[in-house]
Design a protein around this motif. Structure first.
Motif, short mmCIF file in Angstrom:
data_model
loop_
_atom_site.label_atom_id
_atom_site.label_comp_id
_atom_site.label_asym_id
_atom_site.label_seq_id
_atom_site.Cartn_x
_atom_site.Cartn_y
_atom_site.Cartn_z
N GLU A 47 6.45 -7.87 -11.31
CA GLU A 47 6.02 -9.57 -10.96
C GLU A 47 5.52 -10.05 -9.84
O GLU A 47 5.33 -11.17 -10.19
CB GLU A 47 7.97 -9.93 -11.54
N ALA A 48 5.69 -9.28 -9.04
CA ALA A 48 5.50 -10.43 -7.53
C ALA A 48 4.01 -10.58 -7.57
O ALA A 48 3.89 -11.41 -7.10
CB ALA A 48 6.16 -9.87 -6.18
N LEU A 276 4.04 -13.34 -1.36
CA LEU A 276 4.19 -11.82 -1.98
C LEU A 276 5.64 -11.78 -1.51
O LEU A 276 6.06 -10.92 -2.28
CB LEU A 276 2.96 -11.41 -2.35
N ALA A 277 5.03 -11.79 -0.24
CA ALA A 277 6.67 -10.94 0.26
C ALA A 277 8.47 -11.47 -0.16
O ALA A 277 9.14 -11.12 -0.47
CB ALA A 277 6.85 -11.39 1.99
N LEU A 278 7.96 -12.90 -1.01
CA LEU A 278 9.21 -14.29 -1.21
C LEU A 278 9.14 -13.86 -2.60
O LEU A 278 10.97 -13.32 -2.76
CB LEU A 278 8.67 -15.67 -0.36
N HIS A 279 7.95 -13.36 -3.38
CA HIS A 279 8.53 -13.31 -4.46
C HIS A 279 8.72 -11.49 -4.52
O HIS A 279 9.59 -10.92 -5.31
CB HIS A 279 7.80 -13.24 -5.54
N GLU A 282 12.69 -12.18 -4.65
CA GLU A 282 13.01 -12.47 -5.49
C GLU A 282 13.40 -10.96 -6.92
O GLU A 282 14.38 -11.23 -6.89
CB GLU A 282 12.44 -13.60 -5.97
N VAL A 283 12.04 -10.04 -6.67
CA VAL A 283 12.77 -8.97 -7.44
C VAL A 283 14.00 -8.46 -6.72
O VAL A 283 14.99 -7.80 -7.30
CB VAL A 283 11.45 -8.45 -7.14
N THR A 289 15.63 0.37 -3.45
CA THR A 289 16.54 1.45 -3.43
C THR A 289 15.79 2.10 -4.28
O THR A 289 16.02 3.50 -4.03
CB THR A 289 18.07 1.14 -2.96
N ASP A 290 15.32 1.91 -5.19
CA ASP A 290 15.28 2.39 -6.56
C ASP A 290 14.05 3.69 -6.15
O ASP A 290 13.89 4.52 -6.68
CB ASP A 290 15.09 2.25 -7.82
N GLN A 291 13.10 2.89 -5.00
CA GLN A 291 11.42 3.34 -5.24
C GLN A 291 12.44 4.73 -3.71
O GLN A 291 11.38 5.90 -3.91
CB GLN A 291 11.13 2.62 -4.66
#
Ligand SMILES: Cc1ncc(COP(=O)(O)O)c(C=O)c1O
Length: 393
Positions: A47-48, A276-279, A282-283, A289-291
């Protein structure tokens, strides 16, 4: 006059980057698999990425931005520092990665000739940053032989006895190259020792989200502490180059000095990368943590691959993406072992001597998906079995 005579002694006398040597080695061995570079296998959140794709045409993206970072990103980071890291008295400067954050800090705090303290095994780039800025009096402290935790007693004694007092102590938590996690009580103890001695503490939290087995990462704050963070591994943003410094707001003039350095190195971190860092934020950090959860399988595969080295030879890995392994006594030349493993067994590691830990190797479990990691670990196990049994034939 030879070319060395006209080059700076600071640069010439700085270690050669081990990753460049390793990349050369990798290029020379067809089909070799890398367990060397400290990377993750994932890309930033989809999404980002989709959001920044639309931004390339926006004129402001191609201009310069504020030196200290995009206001929206700094605002989001201030909130994150408060909520996740419990840092409430820190200001934020966005940098082109954590490595640049470290250089900014060294240039803002140290003069050529100052002494500083690190603990072995250390992060090779921090060591090089000190060397190339003329901070060549690097006191390397020991770690506990079992846990690899920094030896706080040694630190206290060294700070008491070294005159002038070293400028700063730097630690990476959880560690590179060891993956060792420094628990909060020890972190606090180190911080108190630094505060009492009147020196800075610089903590690199690049791997804050890379914690396993129920361990929780924590940060500490104080007017003598600077914390470094990175988007590189967490959000798979290595090539986008975004990191940040959380520094004490109350320390007069510190922000100004950091800003001078920032203005002369990147001016600002790339604006599209900051977006990109900001978006990505937002995710949310749960995405990270899931990765990270999936890396446990890789760690297990590689711990098993290292088992021919014997009980007690493999340490660390409670956090970050690294295992740290001791080679059998007779293999003092770790670079030779790394070359042999690459050429004969098609798997590449980092030699420990580049991190102040000769006779060791660093194994990264972040860069490969499970199937590739399985193949790499089979190769590594076969290689180490042969090394232990027959030597480098
Ligand atoms: C401890 C540590 N700090 C900093 C970095 C560099 O991070 P960045 O890509 O944000 O410069 C790394 C990368 O391996 C690292 O392991």
């Amino acid at each position: 006059m030879g070319s060395k005579g006209i080059l700076s002694k600071r640069a010439v006398n700085t270690e050669s980057p081990v990753m460049v040597q390793i990349q050369e080695l990798l290029r020379g061995v067809k089909g070799a698999i890398s367990l060397a570079q400290g990377i993750v296998y994932w890309q930033p959140p989809k999404e980002a990425l989709e959001k920044v794709q639309e931004l390339v045409w926006e004129p402001s993206i191609s201009r310069y931005g504020a030196d200290e970072g995009l206001p929206e990103l700094r605002e989001a980071l201030t909130k994150k520092l408060l909520e996740e890291n419990k840092l409430c008295k820190s200001s934020v400067m966005v940098t082109a990665g954590a490595n640049q954050a470290f250089v900014n800090i060294v240039l803002a705090l140290c003069d050529a000739g100052d002494s500083v303290v690190m603990f072995a095994p250390y992060y090779f780039n921090s060591y090089m940053s000190l060397q190339m800025t003329g901070v060549t009096n690097i006191l390397v402290g020991p770690g506990d032989p079992t846990t690899l935790h920094p030896d706080a007693d040694w630190l206290e004694k060294t700070l008491r006895e070294t005159k002038p007092t070293p400028k700063f102590i730097t630690i990476v938590n959880p560690g590179n190259p060891s993956g060792t996690y420094i628990p909060e009580p020890l972190l606090k103890k180190i911080s108190d020792i630094c505060e009492n001695a009147g020196c800075w503490l610089v903590v690199d939290n690049t791997y804050e989200y890379f914690m396993y087995d129920g361990l929780k990462h924590s940060c500490i704050e104080g007017n003598h502490i600077l914390n470094i963070f990175s988007f590189s591994k967490a959000y798979g943003m290595m090539g986008w180059r975004v990191g940040y410094i959380a520094f004490p707001s109350e320390v007069k003039d510190l922000a100004q000095q950091l800003l001078k350095i920032q203005d002369n190195i990147p001016i600002c971190a790339p604006l599209i990368s900051q977006r990109l860092a900001l978006h990505s934020m937002e995710v949310g950090s749960q995405w990270v943590t899931d990765q990270v959860k999936d890396l446990v399988k890789n760690r297990q595969l590689l711990a098993n691959a290292l088992s021919p080295l014997g009980k007690g030879a493999v340490k660390g890995g409670e956090g970050a993406i690294y295992l740290w392994a001791k080679l059998p006594e007779k293999f003092v030349d770790d670079f030779k072992v790394v070359r042999w493993l690459a050429n004969k067994h098609g798997v590449v590691l980092i030699p420990g001597s580049s991190c102040g830990g000769p006779g060791h190797v660093r194994v990264s479990f972040g860069g490969l998906m499970e199937n590739d990691c399985r193949l790499a670990s089979e190769r590594l196990k076969r290689g180490l079995e042969e090394l232990v049994k027959d030597g480098m034939i």
